[in-house]
Design an enzyme around this catalytic site. Structure first.
Site, short mmCIF file in Angstrom:
data_model
loop_
_atom_site.label_atom_id
_atom_site.label_comp_id
_atom_site.label_asym_id
_atom_site.label_seq_id
_atom_site.Cartn_x
_atom_site.Cartn_y
_atom_site.Cartn_z
N SER A 19 3.26 2.40 -3.58
CA SER A 19 3.06 2.16 -5.01
C SER A 19 3.67 3.28 -5.82
O SER A 19 3.86 3.16 -7.03
CB SER A 19 1.56 2.03 -5.33
OG SER A 19 0.85 3.12 -4.80
N ASP A 34 2.31 5.23 3.74
CA ASP A 34 2.81 3.86 3.82
C ASP A 34 4.16 3.81 4.49
O ASP A 34 5.02 4.67 4.26
CB ASP A 34 2.99 3.30 2.39
CG ASP A 34 1.98 2.23 2.06
OD1 ASP A 34 1.43 1.62 3.00
OD2 ASP A 34 1.76 2.00 0.86
N GLU A 67 2.24 -3.01 6.24
CA GLU A 67 1.92 -4.29 5.59
C GLU A 67 2.34 -5.46 6.46
O GLU A 67 3.47 -5.47 6.98
CB GLU A 67 2.69 -4.40 4.27
CG GLU A 67 2.15 -3.54 3.18
CD GLU A 67 2.82 -3.84 1.83
OE1 GLU A 67 3.47 -4.89 1.67
OE2 GLU A 67 2.69 -2.98 0.95
N GLU A 72 -6.13 -6.50 0.67
CA GLU A 72 -5.82 -6.47 -0.76
C GLU A 72 -5.93 -7.88 -1.34
O GLU A 72 -5.32 -8.83 -0.81
CB GLU A 72 -4.41 -5.89 -0.98
CG GLU A 72 -3.99 -5.87 -2.45
CD GLU A 72 -2.77 -5.01 -2.74
OE1 GLU A 72 -2.25 -4.34 -1.83
OE2 GLU A 72 -2.35 -5.01 -3.92
#
Ligand code: KIV
Length: 278
Positions: free
Chosen positions: A44, A82, A114, A181
């Site tokens: 992010s 991440d 992810e 999420e």
């Protein structure tokens, strides 16, 4: 006390875990001093810090640079970095190589990846390589284009079964924690009670084993309207704007710097200097 992936596993059903994002030394230090369990150097940062419109352009070099700064600032929190877009999409070998760099060059203690069950081979390869990995399921922003936008995942029965299956497969593959999420709270509750590793929620209701927020969102520094799941714990954006305005006005009026902010010199030296310069 240093928090590790084991601390996370041991916290399940005993206490809730609180995590935040951070992207630099100063924030990481502050957050760490408050006893936050985990700091995510999230991709992010592409939006919050680098000004991109999504996370796609974020590179391994960006992640390493910011993670290294965070790891210099945080002593106790678990530092999770991440895996940016295309660092985990080319197969297990490339994924392990990239995750290894986040640990060796960025000082991360764990990585976050992810994707759903289709990433079980990557999670298993990371686990085999002794790289702790947090799975990230539900809404996965790196796939927002494929998902048709930033949408809540798991609202229909078929979708909910997919998210549930993702959680089970990734736990099985070795993930030490599962971040969810934007999934409906009842589904997050079911997953949390059905897996043995801690679940960390963002927009996944209150039954998860822990929560995470992006620091700019929770402090009111992000522009625009925050997503529904954000609670603003402070309005620092407004406070900062007022301080910047005050500073500008004080400089313009000569109110700042005051004598208290200036360095003195003895009258003798000042007089001599003035005389010599005449
Ligand atoms: O990149 C990020 O900040 C995230 C959020 C889920 C916290 O992945």
């Amino acid at each position: 006390m240093k928090i590790t992936p084991r601390t996370f596993r041991e916290a399940k059903n005993k206490r809730k875990l609180a995590l935040l994002t951070a992207y630099d030394y100063g924030l990481a230090r502050l957050i760490d001093e408050c006893g936050i369990d985990g700091i995510l150097v999230g991709d992010s940062l592409g939006m919050t810090t680098l000004g991109y419109s999504d996370t796609i352009p974020v590179t391994m070099e960006d992640m390493i640079h910011h993670c290294a700064a965070v790891s210099r600032g945080a002593k106790n929190a678990l530092i999770i970095c991440d895996m940016p877009f295309m660092s985990s999409q080319l197969g297990p070998l490339e994924t392990v190589r990239n995750a290894g760099r986040l640990l060796k060059e960025g000082g991360a203690q764990a990585v976050k990846l992810e994707g759903g069950a289709e990433f079980a081979p990557e999670i298993a390869a990371l686990t085999r390589a002794s790289i702790p990995v947090m799975a990230h399921i539900g809404l996965t922003p790196q796939s927002a284009r494929a998902m048709g936008g930033y949408k809540v995942q798991g609202k229909s029965l078929a979708e909910a079964k997919k998210v549930l299956n993702d959680a089970r497969a990734l736990e099985e593959a070795g993930a030490f924690a599962i971040l969810m999420e934007c999934v409906p709270a009842p589904l997050a509750r079911l997953i949390t009670s059905g897996v043995s590793v801690p679940t960390i929620g963002i927009g996944a209701g209150s039954h998860c084993d822990g929560q995470i927020l992006v620091w700019q969102d929770m402090l009111g520094v992000s522009p625009g309207t925050p997503p529904k799941f954000v609670r603003r714990f402070a309005e620092l954006g407004q406070t900062m704007r007022e301080a910047f305005d005050d500073y500008k006005r004080s400089v313009e009026t000569g109110e700042f710097p005051a004598p208290a902010h200036s360095y003195a010199m003895s009258d003798e030296v000042a007089d001599a200097l003035t005389t010599e310069e005449k």
